[in-house]
Scaffold this motif. Structure first.
Motif, PDB file in Angstrom:
ATOM      1  N   UNK A 285     -23.802  16.362   2.729  1.00  0.00           N
ATOM      2  CA  UNK A 285     -23.195  17.557   2.247  1.00  0.00           C
ATOM      3  C   UNK A 285     -22.361  18.050   1.655  1.00  0.00           C
ATOM      4  N   UNK A 286     -21.760  19.337   2.187  1.00  0.00           N
ATOM      5  CA  UNK A 286     -21.110  19.657   0.845  1.00  0.00           C
ATOM      6  C   UNK A 286     -19.643  20.642   1.537  1.00  0.00           C
ATOM      7  N   UNK A 287     -18.448  20.217   0.881  1.00  0.00           N
ATOM      8  CA  UNK A 287     -17.032  20.178   0.768  1.00  0.00           C
ATOM      9  C   UNK A 287     -16.192  21.326   0.269  1.00  0.00           C
ATOM     10  N   UNK A 288     -15.768  21.824   0.330  1.00  0.00           N
ATOM     11  CA  UNK A 288     -14.860  23.278  -0.370  1.00  0.00           C
ATOM     12  C   UNK A 288     -13.563  22.052  -0.843  1.00  0.00           C
ATOM     13  N   UNK A 289     -13.205  22.154  -1.859  1.00  0.00           N
ATOM     14  CA  UNK A 289     -11.000  22.006  -1.765  1.00  0.00           C
ATOM     15  C   UNK A 289     -10.906  23.245  -2.763  1.00  0.00           C
ATOM     16  N   UNK A 290     -10.300  23.838  -1.720  1.00  0.00           N
ATOM     17  CA  UNK A 290      -9.537  24.758  -2.253  1.00  0.00           C
ATOM     18  C   UNK A 290      -7.667  25.186  -2.729  1.00  0.00           C
ATOM     19  N   UNK A 291      -7.082  25.487  -3.364  1.00  0.00           N
ATOM     20  CA  UNK A 291      -5.335  25.911  -3.427  1.00  0.00           C
ATOM     21  C   UNK A 291      -5.332  26.891  -3.413  1.00  0.00           C
ATOM     22  N   UNK A 292      -4.202  27.021  -2.150  1.00  0.00           N
ATOM     23  CA  UNK A 292      -3.331  28.217  -2.406  1.00  0.00           C
ATOM     24  C   UNK A 292      -2.897  28.800  -3.364  1.00  0.00           C
TER      25      UNK A 292
ATOM     26  N   UNK B 145     -17.751  18.537  11.686  1.00  0.00           N
ATOM     27  CA  UNK B 145     -19.037  19.990  11.546  1.00  0.00           C
ATOM     28  C   UNK B 145     -18.425  21.569  10.577  1.00  0.00           C
ATOM     29  N   UNK B 146     -19.910  21.677  10.329  1.00  0.00           N
ATOM     30  CA  UNK B 146     -19.246  23.273   9.755  1.00  0.00           C
ATOM     31  C   UNK B 146     -17.876  23.704  10.139  1.00  0.00           C
ATOM     32  N   UNK B 147     -17.023  24.422   8.970  1.00  0.00           N
ATOM     33  CA  UNK B 147     -15.801  24.587   9.714  1.00  0.00           C
ATOM     34  C   UNK B 147     -14.996  24.005   9.340  1.00  0.00           C
ATOM     35  N   UNK B 148     -14.845  23.351   9.851  1.00  0.00           N
ATOM     36  CA  UNK B 148     -13.548  21.850   9.860  1.00  0.00           C
ATOM     37  C   UNK B 148     -12.709  21.459   8.748  1.00  0.00           C
ATOM     38  N   UNK B 149     -11.434  21.987   9.238  1.00  0.00           N
ATOM     39  CA  UNK B 149     -10.449  21.494   7.868  1.00  0.00           C
ATOM     40  C   UNK B 149     -10.377  19.481   7.964  1.00  0.00           C
ATOM     41  N   UNK B 150     -10.928  19.463   6.853  1.00  0.00           N
ATOM     42  CA  UNK B 150     -10.544  17.712   6.443  1.00  0.00           C
ATOM     43  C   UNK B 150      -9.008  17.772   6.348  1.00  0.00           C
ATOM     44  N   UNK B 151      -8.548  17.779   5.540  1.00  0.00           N
ATOM     45  CA  UNK B 151      -6.743  17.722   4.551  1.00  0.00           C
ATOM     46  C   UNK B 151      -6.807  19.165   5.065  1.00  0.00           C
ATOM     47  N   UNK B 152      -5.187  19.323   4.644  1.00  0.00           N
ATOM     48  CA  UNK B 152      -4.336  20.678   5.034  1.00  0.00           C
ATOM     49  C   UNK B 152      -3.145  20.776   3.663  1.00  0.00           C
TER      50      UNK B 152
ATOM     51  N   UNK C 113      -3.671  20.152  -2.154  1.00  0.00           N
ATOM     52  CA  UNK C 113      -5.409  21.343  -2.158  1.00  0.00           C
ATOM     53  C   UNK C 113      -5.854  21.053   0.204  1.00  0.00           C
ATOM     54  N   UNK C 114      -6.900  21.831  -0.121  1.00  0.00           N
ATOM     55  CA  UNK C 114      -7.136  21.935   1.198  1.00  0.00           C
ATOM     56  C   UNK C 114      -8.563  21.968   0.674  1.00  0.00           C
TER      57      UNK C 114
ATOM     58  N   UNK D 233     -15.069  21.524   5.603  1.00  0.00           N
ATOM     59  CA  UNK D 233     -16.361  21.479   5.093  1.00  0.00           C
ATOM     60  C   UNK D 233     -16.744  22.707   5.032  1.00  0.00           C
ATOM     61  N   UNK D 234     -18.269  22.390   4.018  1.00  0.00           N
ATOM     62  CA  UNK D 234     -18.957  23.491   4.200  1.00  0.00           C
ATOM     63  C   UNK D 234     -19.950  23.388   5.283  1.00  0.00           C
ATOM     64  N   UNK D 235     -20.724  22.401   5.376  1.00  0.00           N
ATOM     65  CA  UNK D 235     -21.942  22.348   5.520  1.00  0.00           C
ATOM     66  C   UNK D 235     -21.103  21.141   6.757  1.00  0.00           C
ATOM     67  N   UNK D 236     -22.397  21.072   8.093  1.00  0.00           N
ATOM     68  CA  UNK D 236     -21.589  19.023   8.528  1.00  0.00           C
ATOM     69  C   UNK D 236     -21.936  18.141   7.387  1.00  0.00           C
ATOM     70  N   UNK D 237     -20.743  17.158   7.372  1.00  0.00           N
ATOM     71  CA  UNK D 237     -20.685  15.912   6.575  1.00  0.00           C
ATOM     72  C   UNK D 237     -20.676  15.187   6.622  1.00  0.00           C
ATOM     73  N   UNK D 238     -20.734  14.000   6.588  1.00  0.00           N
ATOM     74  CA  UNK D 238     -20.662  12.438   6.801  1.00  0.00           C
ATOM     75  C   UNK D 238     -19.864  12.085   5.204  1.00  0.00           C
ATOM     76  N   UNK D 239     -18.423  11.954   5.796  1.00  0.00           N
ATOM     77  CA  UNK D 239     -17.233  11.538   4.567  1.00  0.00           C
ATOM     78  C   UNK D 239     -16.744   9.851   4.089  1.00  0.00           C
ATOM     79  N   UNK D 240     -17.068   9.151   3.472  1.00  0.00           N
ATOM     80  CA  UNK D 240     -16.296   7.407   3.116  1.00  0.00           C
ATOM     81  C   UNK D 240     -14.483   7.925   3.350  1.00  0.00           C
ATOM     82  N   UNK D 241     -14.322   7.343   4.065  1.00  0.00           N
ATOM     83  CA  UNK D 241     -12.639   7.751   4.363  1.00  0.00           C
ATOM     84  C   UNK D 241     -12.473   5.611   3.972  1.00  0.00           C
TER      85      UNK D 241
END
Length: 395
Positions: free
Chosen positions: A34-41, A12-19, A72-73, A76-84
């Motif tokens: 959907x869209x996923x935001x990938x970011x780095x500290x 769901x939107x706002x959920x962390x997928x990887x940390x 990287x972290x 989910x920017x939106x509700x997303x469906x991913x292929x794992x």
């Protein structure tokens, strides 16, 4: 019932997928919807601090395929469906989707190019213009003056090959005649190749047609920086090198020389994409090794930009432990098998900074120097210290 090659997962939107920093990375992900935001500290120079992944994009490959901690972290920017996709079934996926493998490999090649620029300070990779290829003749002269005749001969011959009308062509031919060597070097073709100790395999700036897998022996990877040869890496059995020139059609970014007698497996542009389908496990191995190289390069560069020397020392020790897959837990002992001076050199410091590491050891009783080697008596405490320092630096 057969275990499926991949599975669909929803966030769901706002959920962390990887940390960033998490150590268990069984899967990488391809965005389906959907869209996923990938970011780095701690982004390294030349790297975007954040990036939006859209359908068809992938993330988490480096950690999943290397089985090192996440760098990287992903949110989910939106509700997303991913292929794992599980890392240990990547070879099967390649057989069914070769273009995906090529897309990943080419993106990795670009990452490594960018990281090479960040580490060496070079702004642009060499191009195959006449002025750039003059480096072949100039370095041949340097090697000749140093008495390294085999390397000089290789470069004179390469200069003649790539610059038959070059401004130094007469001098190159004259030197080879004086040395009693032919103007045309031995042709190296075929999949299996052997080189003797000291023999040059390729030089930076040359066009690249092959990537290599070391079957036996060691290869020195080096680069000319400010007129000096700097050793970047030593490749051993199972390692891959030369892939960047092959994958992105750019000249060699570094040189490769046999440190001892070596046997190599050569893969050229013609058979590379075919092998993606015919030998998927080999392609899986290539992506795994590239993932390890990207992880190591990223950690090294990111460490150099930490503003606090104590944070840098702690972070480097933890990086070394993670690279060697050391168990991290309370009262877990680890011998880093590295002395204080060598450790300082890894940090870009000198033996004049010995007082810095002694102060660091004195302040942290679980780290000490025994018989000139750094040891940690409690890896959990080191892990906690690194985490606290990074949180503090994030502000």
């Amino acid at each position: 019932m057969d275990n499926p090659l991949f599975k669909l997962v929803n966030f769901s939107q706002g959920s962390y997928i990887i940390l960033e920093g998490e150590r268990k990375s069984p899967n990488f992900f391809i965005v389906k919807d959907g869209r996923v935001l990938v970011k780095r500290d701690f982004p390294v120079p030349g790297e975007k601090p954040s990036e939006v992944m859209n359908p068809g994009d992938f993330f988490g490959v480096v950690a999943a395929m290397s089985q090192y901690p996440q760098i990287e972290s992903a949110v989910a920017q939106t509700n997303v469906t991913l292929i794992a996709v599980s890392y240990n079934r990547f070879g099967e996926l390649i057989q069914k989707n070769a273009p995906l493998a090529m897309k990943i490999i080419r993106s990795f090649s670009k990452k490594l190019r960018d990281m090479d620029k960040a580490q060496t300070g070079s702004k642009n990779p060499p191009s195959n213009t006449s002025s750039d290829l003059n480096i072949l003749f100039n370095m041949a002269e340097n090697y000749f003056n140093q008495g390294n005749i085999d390397s000089a001969v290789y470069l004179y011959q390469s200069y003649i090959k790539y610059q038959p009308e070059g401004e130094y062509i007469a001098q190159a031919k004259k030197k080879l005649k004086t040395l009693g060597r032919p103007e045309v070097g031995e042709t190296t073709e075929g999949t299996n190749r052997s080189y003797q100790t000291g023999q040059m395999i390729f030089f930076e700036g040359e066009p690249g047609n092959d990537l290599f897998i070391v079957q036996k022996g060691k290869i020195k990877i080096s680069k000319i920086i400010n007129g000096n040869e700097v050793i970047l890496n030593i490749m051993k059995t199972g390692d891959i090198f030369g892939e960047m020139a092959l994958l992105d059609n750019k000249p060699r970014s570094a040189s490769a020389t046999a440190s001892e007698d070596v046997d190599l497996l050569a893969i050229n542009k013609t058979n590379f994409e075919t092998m993606t389908v015919s030998q998927p496990q080999l392609m899986s191995k290539i992506i795994t090794l590239l993932s390890e190289r990207i992880w190591n390069a990223y950690k090294k560069i990111a460490n150099s930009y930490l503003p606090d020397i104590n944070a840098r020392m702690a972070d480097m020790l933890m990086t070394m432990a993670e690279r060697n897959r050391v168990k991290i837990g309370p009262r877990e002992f680890h011998d880093f098998k590295i002395g204080a001076v060598e450790f300082l050199q890894m940090l870009g410091l000198t033996d004049r900074d010995t007082g810095t590491i002694l102060k660091f050891v004195t302040s942290n009783k679980f780290i000490r120097i025994d018989n000139d080697t750094i040891v940690c008596s409690d890896m959990a405490l080191l892990d906690r210290m690194v985490h606290q320092m990074r949180e503090k630096l994030k502000g």
